[in-house]
Motif scaffolding. Structure first.
Motif, PDB file in Angstrom:
ATOM      1  N   LEU A  97       0.870  -1.303  -0.113  1.00  0.00           N
ATOM      2  CA  LEU A  97      -0.040  -0.134  -0.001  1.00  0.00           C
ATOM      3  C   LEU A  97       1.031   1.294   0.075  1.00  0.00           C
ATOM      4  CD1 LEU A  97      -2.928  -0.998   2.309  1.00  0.00           C
ATOM      5  CD2 LEU A  97      -2.863  -0.666  -0.018  1.00  0.00           C
ATOM      6  N   VAL A  98       2.056   1.253   0.689  1.00  0.00           N
ATOM      7  CA  VAL A  98       2.911   2.305   0.819  1.00  0.00           C
ATOM      8  C   VAL A  98       3.336   2.611  -0.729  1.00  0.00           C
ATOM      9  CG1 VAL A  98       5.048   3.390   1.541  1.00  0.00           C
ATOM     10  CG2 VAL A  98       3.248   2.387   3.118  1.00  0.00           C
ATOM     11  N   MET A  99       3.903   1.474  -1.367  1.00  0.00           N
ATOM     12  CA  MET A  99       4.175   1.716  -2.729  1.00  0.00           C
ATOM     13  C   MET A  99       3.330   2.092  -3.615  1.00  0.00           C
ATOM     14  SD  MET A  99       5.765  -1.180  -5.144  1.00  0.00           S
ATOM     15  CE  MET A  99       4.468  -2.227  -4.912  1.00  0.00           C
ATOM     16  N   VAL A 100       1.874   2.049  -3.605  1.00  0.00           N
ATOM     17  CA  VAL A 100       0.734   2.566  -4.367  1.00  0.00           C
ATOM     18  C   VAL A 100       0.522   4.261  -4.122  1.00  0.00           C
ATOM     19  CG1 VAL A 100      -1.666   2.274  -4.633  1.00  0.00           C
ATOM     20  CG2 VAL A 100      -0.324   0.463  -4.558  1.00  0.00           C
ATOM     21  N   VAL A 101       0.704   4.383  -2.580  1.00  0.00           N
ATOM     22  CA  VAL A 101       0.379   5.835  -2.090  1.00  0.00           C
ATOM     23  C   VAL A 101       1.661   6.658  -2.604  1.00  0.00           C
ATOM     24  CG1 VAL A 101       0.352   7.103  -0.134  1.00  0.00           C
ATOM     25  CG2 VAL A 101      -0.867   5.004  -0.087  1.00  0.00           C
ATOM     26  N   ILE A 102       2.625   6.158  -2.717  1.00  0.00           N
ATOM     27  CA  ILE A 102       3.958   7.033  -3.300  1.00  0.00           C
ATOM     28  C   ILE A 102       3.902   7.136  -4.704  1.00  0.00           C
ATOM     29  CG2 ILE A 102       6.306   6.728  -3.444  1.00  0.00           C
ATOM     30  CD1 ILE A 102       5.589   7.764  -0.705  1.00  0.00           C
ATOM     31  N   THR A 103       3.253   6.357  -5.546  1.00  0.00           N
ATOM     32  CA  THR A 103       3.210   6.446  -7.008  1.00  0.00           C
ATOM     33  C   THR A 103       2.722   7.736  -7.504  1.00  0.00           C
ATOM     34  OG1 THR A 103       2.711   4.245  -7.091  1.00  0.00           O
ATOM     35  CG2 THR A 103       2.296   5.411  -9.011  1.00  0.00           C
ATOM     36  N   PRO A 104       1.622   8.510  -6.924  1.00  0.00           N
ATOM     37  CA  PRO A 104       1.404   9.809  -7.610  1.00  0.00           C
ATOM     38  C   PRO A 104       2.595  10.871  -7.240  1.00  0.00           C
ATOM     39  CG  PRO A 104      -0.412   9.095  -6.543  1.00  0.00           C
ATOM     40  CD  PRO A 104       0.682   8.167  -6.056  1.00  0.00           C
ATOM     41  N   PHE A 105       3.237  10.860  -6.279  1.00  0.00           N
ATOM     42  CA  PHE A 105       4.468  11.710  -5.997  1.00  0.00           C
ATOM     43  C   PHE A 105       5.501  11.339  -7.234  1.00  0.00           C
ATOM     44  CE2 PHE A 105       2.307  11.446  -1.989  1.00  0.00           C
ATOM     45  CZ  PHE A 105       2.268  12.693  -1.380  1.00  0.00           C
ATOM     46  N   ALA A 106       5.647  10.131  -7.377  1.00  0.00           N
ATOM     47  CA  ALA A 106       6.797   9.950  -8.418  1.00  0.00           C
ATOM     48  C   ALA A 106       6.205  10.175  -9.739  1.00  0.00           C
ATOM     49  CB  ALA A 106       7.163   8.257  -8.253  1.00  0.00           C
ATOM     50  N   CYS A 169       2.563   0.102 -11.099  1.00  0.00           N
ATOM     51  CA  CYS A 169       2.959   1.619 -10.618  1.00  0.00           C
ATOM     52  C   CYS A 169       4.408   2.117 -11.545  1.00  0.00           C
ATOM     53  CB  CYS A 169       3.453   1.503  -9.171  1.00  0.00           C
ATOM     54  SG  CYS A 169       2.069   1.218  -7.951  1.00  0.00           S
ATOM     55  N   GLY A 170       5.002   1.177 -12.089  1.00  0.00           N
ATOM     56  CA  GLY A 170       6.259   1.608 -12.703  1.00  0.00           C
ATOM     57  C   GLY A 170       5.768   2.077 -14.219  1.00  0.00           C
ATOM     58  N   ARG A 171       4.696   1.702 -14.723  1.00  0.00           N
ATOM     59  CA  ARG A 171       4.374   2.202 -16.021  1.00  0.00           C
ATOM     60  C   ARG A 171       4.275   3.858 -16.047  1.00  0.00           C
ATOM     61  NH1 ARG A 171       2.681  -0.985 -19.829  1.00  0.00           N
ATOM     62  NH2 ARG A 171       1.656   0.417 -21.001  1.00  0.00           N
ATOM     63  N   ALA A 172       3.816   4.389 -14.754  1.00  0.00           N
ATOM     64  CA  ALA A 172       3.887   5.719 -14.724  1.00  0.00           C
ATOM     65  C   ALA A 172       5.140   6.516 -14.621  1.00  0.00           C
ATOM     66  CB  ALA A 172       2.475   6.045 -13.835  1.00  0.00           C
ATOM     67  N   VAL A 173       6.088   5.814 -14.200  1.00  0.00           N
ATOM     68  CA  VAL A 173       7.276   6.283 -13.873  1.00  0.00           C
ATOM     69  C   VAL A 173       8.253   5.804 -14.764  1.00  0.00           C
ATOM     70  CG1 VAL A 173       8.899   6.661 -12.023  1.00  0.00           C
ATOM     71  CG2 VAL A 173       6.642   6.470 -11.580  1.00  0.00           C
ATOM     72  N   PRO A 174       9.558   6.533 -15.373  1.00  0.00           N
ATOM     73  CA  PRO A 174      10.481   5.926 -16.011  1.00  0.00           C
ATOM     74  C   PRO A 174      11.370   5.074 -15.458  1.00  0.00           C
ATOM     75  CG  PRO A 174      10.387   8.359 -16.231  1.00  0.00           C
ATOM     76  CD  PRO A 174       9.431   7.923 -15.181  1.00  0.00           C
ATOM     77  N   TRP A 175      11.716   3.762 -16.077  1.00  0.00           N
ATOM     78  CA  TRP A 175      12.661   2.912 -15.408  1.00  0.00           C
ATOM     79  C   TRP A 175      14.117   3.019 -15.983  1.00  0.00           C
ATOM     80  CZ3 TRP A 175      11.032  -0.638 -12.110  1.00  0.00           C
ATOM     81  CH2 TRP A 175       9.672  -1.189 -11.881  1.00  0.00           C
ATOM     82  N   SER A 176      14.334   4.193 -16.535  1.00  0.00           N
ATOM     83  CA  SER A 176      15.562   4.506 -16.983  1.00  0.00           C
ATOM     84  C   SER A 176      16.747   4.393 -16.130  1.00  0.00           C
ATOM     85  CB  SER A 176      15.666   5.836 -17.879  1.00  0.00           C
ATOM     86  OG  SER A 176      15.306   6.858 -16.820  1.00  0.00           O
ATOM     87  N   ASP A 177      16.256   4.727 -14.710  1.00  0.00           N
ATOM     88  CA  ASP A 177      17.301   4.615 -13.627  1.00  0.00           C
ATOM     89  C   ASP A 177      16.840   3.656 -12.701  1.00  0.00           C
ATOM     90  OD1 ASP A 177      19.318   5.433 -12.293  1.00  0.00           O
ATOM     91  OD2 ASP A 177      18.422   7.377 -11.366  1.00  0.00           O
ATOM     92  N   GLY A 178      18.078   3.217 -11.814  1.00  0.00           N
ATOM     93  CA  GLY A 178      17.640   2.104 -10.915  1.00  0.00           C
ATOM     94  C   GLY A 178      17.817   0.574 -11.512  1.00  0.00           C
TER      95      GLY A 178
END
Length: 446
Positions: A97-106, A169-178
């Motif tokens: 759930l924390v991972m889901v809640v953080i997604t809008p910020f990312a 969650c990762g589809r909304a955020v670039p995976w180019s780093d990490g």
């Protein structure tokens, strides 16, 4: 869509709710490694502190959550990491759930916008989310501790949901780093697999221990039943002999009386008939008890031994090379067949144990006749050479205890101070039937 697929889809929500909406853990009992939780907790807390610092920096300065929210989200994740040691299912839900809640910020940070813009906070070129090194450590640790405590099916369900939520969650955020999704999925899969494998080993070992205990109990119970069966066969022989004597004596009584009355003939005939019926039933029971008797036919029908054959028993032991001394104290008197047989068997078993477990030891046999009991005592000194290990538990001591308990007596067995062994039994000897024990000295002198 087939009927089987439709049925699986209908039952899937119910199964997931049953498996994952609960704090229940290992259904096979409490794992023994949980006793080390206070020790495991120390390094786990240290690792959680590292995760707290790392995630707080990322959430505050990369995602722009602000210090308080970043500290809150990172603190909840770190607390879930530690709580998984005690409540793995709720801790896993918390981390997801924390991972889901953080997604809008990312998502906003990756698009060049901050939810809570602050002075001095710059948007990075790349945002590593949702699985950077710290988040992978949290998710892998929680899944590992979860897999140690729940069934493999629940572990598979939790792993699948974690990956699906992470990829979504990762589809909304670039995976180019990490580390990237491939490495993250591999780490989570290995962590869950290792936890499930270790749990399988613990469960298998626990079941093996339980099975060994059940086998030992069953073996002890079977040994007890076999010994009681042997004692019952011997006592049936004694009882059958007495019933035969009663039948014969009842048949002879009318010929010993001049002009016996019809009432006497009828009573004696009833005694004889009842004795014959009882003897017939005893023979049937004895046949059942001897259906699997391994003894030869001649040994089955041999008369049961009494204390009159004690000298023969001692001579046989001496012939086997054992130094035996025998002593009888008190005034021997007629004893009931059960007492005679039990006393002889106790001496026989004690001599056999001494020959088997104390080679070269000296053995002393004492029989004491008292007013209301017979005392049997067999002692041996320490063996003069090494004793080979016993292949397993025998019937000797068990048979002694069963025979003594059957007669209402007492028995004590154990090692002596000089390294030897002692068997001491007291067998009550009630007066023969038809003769009451004297209670008055004047009555006794008549």
């Amino acid at each position: 869509m087939t009927k089987w697929t439709a049925r699986v889809l209908r039952e899937l929500p119910r199964a997931l709710h049953k498996d994952l909406m609960t704090s229940a853990t290992d259904p096979n009992g409490r794992p023994r490694w949980l006793e080390w939780r206070p020790v495991i907790l120390v390094p786990l807390v240290l690792l959680a502190m590292v995760v707290l610092i790392t995630n707080t920096n990322q959430y505050t300065f990369e995602l722009g959550t602000g210090l308080l929210l970043g500290l809150l989200f990172a603190g909840v994740q770190s607390a879930a990491f530690v709580a998984a040691l005690y409540r793995p299912v709720p801790a896993w839900w918390t981390s997801v759930l924390v991972m889901v809640v953080i997604t809008p910020f990312a998502t906003n940070a990756s698009s060049g916008q901050l939810v809570f813009p602050r002075e001095g906070v710059t948007i990075p070129d790349h945002v590593a989310f949702p699985w950077n090194e710290a988040n992978i450590a949290v998710q892998a640790g929680v899944l590992f501790l979860l897999a140690l405590r729940v069934r493999p099916r629940i572990t598979a369900e939790a792993l699948t949901i974690t990956m699906l939520v992470g990829f979504a969650c990762g589809r909304a955020v670039p995976w180019s780093d990490g580390p990237g999704p491939g490495l993250a999925a591999a780490v989570l899969l290995v962590a869950a697999g290792m936890g499930a494998a270790l749990r399988g080993l613990v469960v298998a070992r626990t079941r093996l221990v339980v099975q060994e205990e059940l086998t030992a109990e069953e073996r002890a119970r079977r040994t007890l039943l076999e010994e009681r069966n042997r004692i019952a066969r011997e006592l049936h022989d004694v009882v059958a002999h007495h019933m035969s004597v009663i039948s014969i004596q009842a048949q002879v009584v009318p010929h010993l009386v001049d002009n016996p009355s019809d009432e006497l003939r009828e009573n004696v005939e009833g005694i004889r008939r009842n004795a014959v019926d009882a003897l017939t039933e005893l023979r049937r029971v004895l046949g059942v008890l001897r259906s699997e008797d391994p003894l030869p036919q001649a040994a089955r029908h041999a008369p049961q031994p009494t204390l009159d054959r004690l000298d023969e028993l001692v001579d046989n032991a001496r012939g086997a090379g054992v130094e035996v001394t025998a002593e009888t104290t008190g005034e021997p008197r007629p004893l009931s067949p059960g007492v005679e047989l039990s006393a002889f068997r106790i001496v026989q078993e004690a001599l056999s144990n001494a020959m088997r477990h104390a080679p070269g030891a000296r053995v002393r046999v004492e029989i004491g006749h008292g007013a209301s009991e017979v005392a049997v005592r067999v002692t041996n000194t320490a063996p003069d050479r090494a004793v080979p290990p016993s292949p397993g538990a025998g019937h000797g001591l068990l048979g002694m205890r069963e025979r003594t308990a059957m007669l209402g007596g007492e028995i004590v067995t154990g090692a002596t101070p000089d390294g030897g062994y002692e068997v001491a039994a007291i067998l009550p000897t009630p007066p023969p039937a038809g003769r009451a024990a004297p209670t008055d000295p004047a009555e006794e002198s008549r």
